[in-house]
Design an enzyme around this catalytic site. Sequence first.
Site, short mmCIF file in Angstrom:
data_model
loop_
_atom_site.label_atom_id
_atom_site.label_comp_id
_atom_site.label_asym_id
_atom_site.label_seq_id
_atom_site.Cartn_x
_atom_site.Cartn_y
_atom_site.Cartn_z
CB SER A 253 37.96 -5.47 -21.67
OG SER A 253 38.63 -5.34 -21.35
CG ASP B 160 39.08 0.67 -22.20
OD1 ASP B 160 39.43 1.57 -23.34
OD2 ASP B 160 39.01 0.64 -21.39
CG HIS C 190 38.59 -1.22 -18.00
ND1 HIS C 190 39.30 -1.58 -19.42
CD2 HIS C 190 38.70 -2.24 -17.78
CE1 HIS C 190 39.06 -2.23 -20.08
NE2 HIS C 190 39.00 -3.18 -19.26
#
Length: 329
Positions: free
Chosen positions: A173, A197, A262
């Site tokens: 992330s 991600d 996620h």
Amino acid sequence: MKIFISLVLFLAFSTALPVDTDESEYLLYETEEGRIEVEDLNNSTIEAYATENDITFYFFTSTNKDLGVEIKESQLHDIIKLTGFDVRKQTLVIIHGWKNHFESPVNDVIKSAAISHHDINIIVVDWSPISGKNYVTAKNAVVRVGNYIGNFLLRLKAELHKSLSRVTIVGHSLGAHIAGNVGAATNGLIDNIVGLDPAGPLFSERNTDNRLDPTDAKFVQVIHTNDGRLGFGINMGDVDFYPNGGRSQPGCGLDVTGSCAHSRAYTYYAESLVNNEFIAYLCESERDFNRDRCTTNSKSRMGGFPVDKKASGEYYLNTNSRPPYALGD
């Protein structure tokens, strides 16, 4: 009220739900401890600027698998004695994202899988004094944090003559964008970066100066699991993998906030370090993949160590809804 679920990042076992009103946008999210918090995005201010003191490095090796040794810059000349660091071996650097810290699941699952199946050095980066602040503060710090980590690796190179061509950086992330900035700070000398991600909220496609892009390392692999919501919905690497289409993941249920999907990015990657059976096919689109139009195209394994550097373009694959997630051939 109108609900937007793509404006704010959620990381590792928390849930986030931005709500838009006429006056401002609010973020509702659940912390790792299960508390519900609210964040006003429009009125969020930068709470602190990142400094070197906000970043801690923990070293793990084959002789020190369980308890990481915290290393300061002044100790680099004694790093071999203190940690068992081996300059001849590959090194994996792990970077977490927003609201995470040294002991968060993203670090633990990747570190445990890597150290138990690969004879390598591992460096876990903790930038929680900044990542624990509001999202605007954390997002705006990715360049500074990346630069500090990059400088640390350059000093490690100078002290031990450690080639950065034997370094892999994996970030989840916001940590994926920090990894990109580490690569930029080291002039692309890093062997490869794996972006798990990469965060989407408040980043733009045109501005590559603060996010992950293919120029940040000799090779960049990206794994997309929640595109267009918490993840960034564009190709960002030399190769981009789209498990289950890259937006939602089986076994996550309704997953209103996208938190489950996620987090799957680092779960898949950790599994790939143990037994890489995530077989993906080169394909122009998810639609073509689902219509079996790509079964004769070239194949590649998603994740793994080392990564498949021969792959290029978009690759698609399906997974199981529970562990083990990889389907194999």
